[in-house]
Design a protein around this motif. Structure first.
Motif, PDB file in Angstrom:
ATOM      1  N   LEU A 101     -12.340  -2.191 -11.858  1.00  0.00           N
ATOM      2  CA  LEU A 101     -13.027  -2.105 -10.573  1.00  0.00           C
ATOM      3  C   LEU A 101     -12.635  -3.289  -9.687  1.00  0.00           C
ATOM      4  CD1 LEU A 101     -15.043  -0.396  -8.984  1.00  0.00           C
ATOM      5  CD2 LEU A 101     -16.876  -1.721 -10.025  1.00  0.00           C
ATOM      6  N   ALA A 102     -12.500  -4.458 -10.283  1.00  0.00           N
ATOM      7  CA  ALA A 102     -12.049  -5.636  -9.530  1.00  0.00           C
ATOM      8  C   ALA A 102     -10.624  -5.423  -9.022  1.00  0.00           C
ATOM      9  CB  ALA A 102     -12.126  -6.886 -10.403  1.00  0.00           C
ATOM     10  N   ASP A 103      -9.767  -4.825  -9.857  1.00  0.00           N
ATOM     11  CA  ASP A 103      -8.400  -4.510  -9.432  1.00  0.00           C
ATOM     12  C   ASP A 103      -8.411  -3.535  -8.257  1.00  0.00           C
ATOM     13  OD1 ASP A 103      -7.493  -6.076 -11.518  1.00  0.00           O
ATOM     14  OD2 ASP A 103      -7.028  -4.365 -12.824  1.00  0.00           O
ATOM     15  N   LEU A 104      -9.308  -2.567  -8.312  1.00  0.00           N
ATOM     16  CA  LEU A 104      -9.414  -1.569  -7.245  1.00  0.00           C
ATOM     17  C   LEU A 104      -9.889  -2.213  -5.939  1.00  0.00           C
ATOM     18  CD1 LEU A 104      -8.974   1.464  -6.894  1.00  0.00           C
ATOM     19  CD2 LEU A 104     -11.353   1.818  -7.558  1.00  0.00           C
ATOM     20  N   ARG A 105     -10.827  -3.125  -6.042  1.00  0.00           N
ATOM     21  CA  ARG A 105     -11.299  -3.833  -4.842  1.00  0.00           C
ATOM     22  C   ARG A 105     -10.185  -4.677  -4.230  1.00  0.00           C
ATOM     23  NH1 ARG A 105     -16.774  -4.996  -7.837  1.00  0.00           N
ATOM     24  NH2 ARG A 105     -18.018  -3.281  -7.005  1.00  0.00           N
ATOM     25  N   GLN A 106      -9.411  -5.320  -5.082  1.00  0.00           N
ATOM     26  CA  GLN A 106      -8.284  -6.127  -4.606  1.00  0.00           C
ATOM     27  C   GLN A 106      -7.248  -5.226  -3.924  1.00  0.00           C
ATOM     28  OE1 GLN A 106      -6.313  -8.358  -7.661  1.00  0.00           O
ATOM     29  NE2 GLN A 106      -5.018  -9.455  -6.211  1.00  0.00           N
ATOM     30  N   TYR A 107      -7.008  -4.060  -4.498  1.00  0.00           N
ATOM     31  CA  TYR A 107      -6.065  -3.112  -3.906  1.00  0.00           C
ATOM     32  C   TYR A 107      -6.541  -2.709  -2.510  1.00  0.00           C
ATOM     33  CZ  TYR A 107      -3.187   1.025  -3.194  1.00  0.00           C
ATOM     34  OH  TYR A 107      -2.307   1.944  -2.669  1.00  0.00           O
ATOM     35  N   GLN A 110      -5.968  -5.435   0.017  1.00  0.00           N
ATOM     36  CA  GLN A 110      -4.562  -5.580   0.389  1.00  0.00           C
ATOM     37  C   GLN A 110      -4.045  -4.422   1.226  1.00  0.00           C
ATOM     38  OE1 GLN A 110      -2.627  -6.014  -3.403  1.00  0.00           O
ATOM     39  NE2 GLN A 110      -2.885  -8.229  -3.425  1.00  0.00           N
ATOM     40  N   HIS A 111      -4.502  -3.195   0.916  1.00  0.00           N
ATOM     41  CA  HIS A 111      -3.934  -2.000   1.544  1.00  0.00           C
ATOM     42  C   HIS A 111      -4.855  -1.312   2.556  1.00  0.00           C
ATOM     43  CE1 HIS A 111      -0.484  -2.012  -1.222  1.00  0.00           C
ATOM     44  NE2 HIS A 111      -1.356  -2.399  -2.146  1.00  0.00           N
ATOM     45  N   GLY A 112      -6.133  -1.681   2.551  1.00  0.00           N
ATOM     46  CA  GLY A 112      -7.067  -1.098   3.501  1.00  0.00           C
ATOM     47  C   GLY A 112      -7.546   0.294   3.136  1.00  0.00           C
ATOM     48  N   HIS A 113      -7.222   0.767   1.951  1.00  0.00           N
ATOM     49  CA  HIS A 113      -7.657   2.095   1.491  1.00  0.00           C
ATOM     50  C   HIS A 113      -7.653   2.132  -0.034  1.00  0.00           C
ATOM     51  CE1 HIS A 113      -3.561   3.217   0.231  1.00  0.00           C
ATOM     52  NE2 HIS A 113      -3.158   2.606   1.340  1.00  0.00           N
ATOM     53  N   LEU A 114      -8.164   3.238  -0.574  1.00  0.00           N
ATOM     54  CA  LEU A 114      -8.215   3.407  -2.028  1.00  0.00           C
ATOM     55  C   LEU A 114      -7.367   4.581  -2.506  1.00  0.00           C
ATOM     56  CD1 LEU A 114     -11.993   2.688  -2.661  1.00  0.00           C
ATOM     57  CD2 LEU A 114     -10.046   1.240  -3.231  1.00  0.00           C
ATOM     58  N   ASN A 115      -6.421   4.990  -1.692  1.00  0.00           N
ATOM     59  CA  ASN A 115      -5.524   6.079  -2.060  1.00  0.00           C
ATOM     60  C   ASN A 115      -4.330   5.493  -2.828  1.00  0.00           C
ATOM     61  OD1 ASN A 115      -4.366   8.571  -2.291  1.00  0.00           O
ATOM     62  ND2 ASN A 115      -3.603   8.615  -0.190  1.00  0.00           N
ATOM     63  N   VAL A 116      -4.587   5.111  -4.082  1.00  0.00           N
ATOM     64  CA  VAL A 116      -3.583   4.421  -4.893  1.00  0.00           C
ATOM     65  C   VAL A 116      -2.459   5.391  -5.250  1.00  0.00           C
ATOM     66  CG1 VAL A 116      -3.173   3.118  -7.015  1.00  0.00           C
ATOM     67  CG2 VAL A 116      -5.389   2.934  -5.851  1.00  0.00           C
ATOM     68  N   LYS A 117      -1.248   4.988  -4.964  1.00  0.00           N
ATOM     69  CA  LYS A 117      -0.067   5.801  -5.285  1.00  0.00           C
ATOM     70  C   LYS A 117       0.451   5.418  -6.669  1.00  0.00           C
ATOM     71  CE  LYS A 117       0.246   7.572  -1.115  1.00  0.00           C
ATOM     72  NZ  LYS A 117      -0.684   8.617  -0.900  1.00  0.00           N
ATOM     73  N   GLN A 118       0.893   6.402  -7.398  1.00  0.00           N
ATOM     74  CA  GLN A 118       1.409   6.157  -8.738  1.00  0.00           C
ATOM     75  C   GLN A 118       2.595   5.201  -8.709  1.00  0.00           C
ATOM     76  OE1 GLN A 118       2.305   9.715 -10.913  1.00  0.00           O
ATOM     77  NE2 GLN A 118       2.421   8.632 -12.854  1.00  0.00           N
ATOM     78  N   GLU A 119       3.419   5.307  -7.673  1.00  0.00           N
ATOM     79  CA  GLU A 119       4.601   4.448  -7.564  1.00  0.00           C
ATOM     80  C   GLU A 119       4.215   2.987  -7.335  1.00  0.00           C
ATOM     81  OE1 GLU A 119       4.362   6.993  -4.594  1.00  0.00           O
ATOM     82  OE2 GLU A 119       4.329   8.162  -6.434  1.00  0.00           O
ATOM     83  N   GLU A 120       3.065   2.755  -6.694  1.00  0.00           N
ATOM     84  CA  GLU A 120       2.631   1.392  -6.382  1.00  0.00           C
ATOM     85  C   GLU A 120       2.024   0.695  -7.607  1.00  0.00           C
ATOM     86  OE1 GLU A 120       1.410   1.977  -1.714  1.00  0.00           O
ATOM     87  OE2 GLU A 120      -0.111   2.326  -3.243  1.00  0.00           O
ATOM     88  N   ASP A 121       1.161   1.407  -8.307  1.00  0.00           N
ATOM     89  CA  ASP A 121       0.477   0.843  -9.473  1.00  0.00           C
ATOM     90  C   ASP A 121       0.060   1.995 -10.375  1.00  0.00           C
ATOM     91  OD1 ASP A 121      -1.285  -0.310 -11.337  1.00  0.00           O
ATOM     92  OD2 ASP A 121      -1.990  -1.801  -9.900  1.00  0.00           O
ATOM     93  N   TYR A 125      -3.571   3.825 -10.625  1.00  0.00           N
ATOM     94  CA  TYR A 125      -3.555   5.235 -10.228  1.00  0.00           C
ATOM     95  C   TYR A 125      -4.216   6.084 -11.327  1.00  0.00           C
ATOM     96  CZ  TYR A 125      -1.633   9.930  -9.485  1.00  0.00           C
ATOM     97  OH  TYR A 125      -1.485  11.284  -9.326  1.00  0.00           O
ATOM     98  N   TYR A 126      -3.810   5.860 -12.570  1.00  0.00           N
ATOM     99  CA  TYR A 126      -4.360   6.616 -13.690  1.00  0.00           C
ATOM    100  C   TYR A 126      -5.863   6.349 -13.837  1.00  0.00           C
ATOM    101  CZ  TYR A 126      -5.161   8.351 -18.392  1.00  0.00           C
ATOM    102  OH  TYR A 126      -5.669   9.019 -19.479  1.00  0.00           O
ATOM    103  N   PHE A 127      -6.270   5.084 -13.694  1.00  0.00           N
ATOM    104  CA  PHE A 127      -7.694   4.740 -13.754  1.00  0.00           C
ATOM    105  C   PHE A 127      -8.476   5.544 -12.718  1.00  0.00           C
ATOM    106  CE2 PHE A 127     -11.140   2.151 -11.910  1.00  0.00           C
ATOM    107  CZ  PHE A 127     -11.984   2.069 -13.007  1.00  0.00           C
ATOM    108  N   CYS A 128      -7.962   5.600 -11.477  1.00  0.00           N
ATOM    109  CA  CYS A 128      -8.632   6.355 -10.410  1.00  0.00           C
ATOM    110  C   CYS A 128      -8.739   7.839 -10.769  1.00  0.00           C
ATOM    111  CB  CYS A 128      -7.897   6.190  -9.086  1.00  0.00           C
ATOM    112  SG  CYS A 128      -8.005   4.526  -8.405  1.00  0.00           S
ATOM    113  N   GLN A 129      -7.696   8.374 -11.372  1.00  0.00           N
ATOM    114  CA  GLN A 129      -7.710   9.791 -11.757  1.00  0.00           C
ATOM    115  C   GLN A 129      -8.796  10.072 -12.787  1.00  0.00           C
ATOM    116  OE1 GLN A 129      -6.415  11.386  -9.625  1.00  0.00           O
ATOM    117  NE2 GLN A 129      -4.280  11.852  -9.938  1.00  0.00           N
TER     118      GLN A 129
END
Length: 155
Positions: A101-107, A110-121, A125-129
């Motif tokens: 969750l801390a990693d997600l908040r940091q993301y 940095q990116h201004g959204h929570l639409n994590v792309k698999q290519e980025e992390d 991405y898998y955690f969000c899924q």
């Protein structure tokens, strides 16, 4: 299986009950601030956690411990992590919900959204899924999204 290294005995020499093991987990968390128990920290609790996870995900293969809905709820209430992650070829170690969750908040910062792309992390991405699946389908196997976790995600 009774008497194996995975079962601890109480002071009377009898095997500890599931409820007693929950109390052991609570004490461990109070002392150490987490439930990411390594074999080196507490071999008995490490194997107990391993057996609980395995029994839940393989109920037909593991007869040593029944993981009922009540037991799942008791473990969820103390913040037990059902997922065990592999970290780049090293031995298995748990990645706690809180740290992800801390990693997600940091993301998001940095990116201004929570639409994590698999290519980025890929890991995040898998955690969000699995979080989305657990939240949208609570009866599915996998990560259990407790009310506490929903509140943390909504913050």
């Amino acid at each position: 299986t009774r008497g194996t290294r995975t079962e601890a005995k109480n002071a009377n020499g009898r095997f500890k009950s599931f409820e007693s093991r929950i109390e052991d987990l609570k004490k461990f968390k109070q002392r150490n601030g987490h439930l990411n128990i390594s074999r080196e920290e507490d071999q008995s609790l490490f194997y107990f956690c391993h057996n609980v996870r395995y029994s839940r995900s393989n109920p037909d293969k593991f007869k040593g411990m029944a993981v009922s809905d009540d037991r799942i709820k008791a473990l969820d209430e103390i913040g037990f992590s059902w997922a065990v992650a592999r970290k780049s070829g090293k031995a298995k170690s748990e990645t706690s919900f809180e740290s992800r969750l801390a990693d997600l908040r940091q993301y998001k910062q940095q990116h201004g959204h929570l639409n994590v792309k698999q290519e980025e992390d890929g890991s995040l991405y898998y955690f969000c899924q699995i979080v989305r699946t657990g939240r949208n389908n609570p009866s599915a196997r996998g990560m259990q999204i407790t009310d506490e976790r929903v509140r943390a995600l909504d913050e």
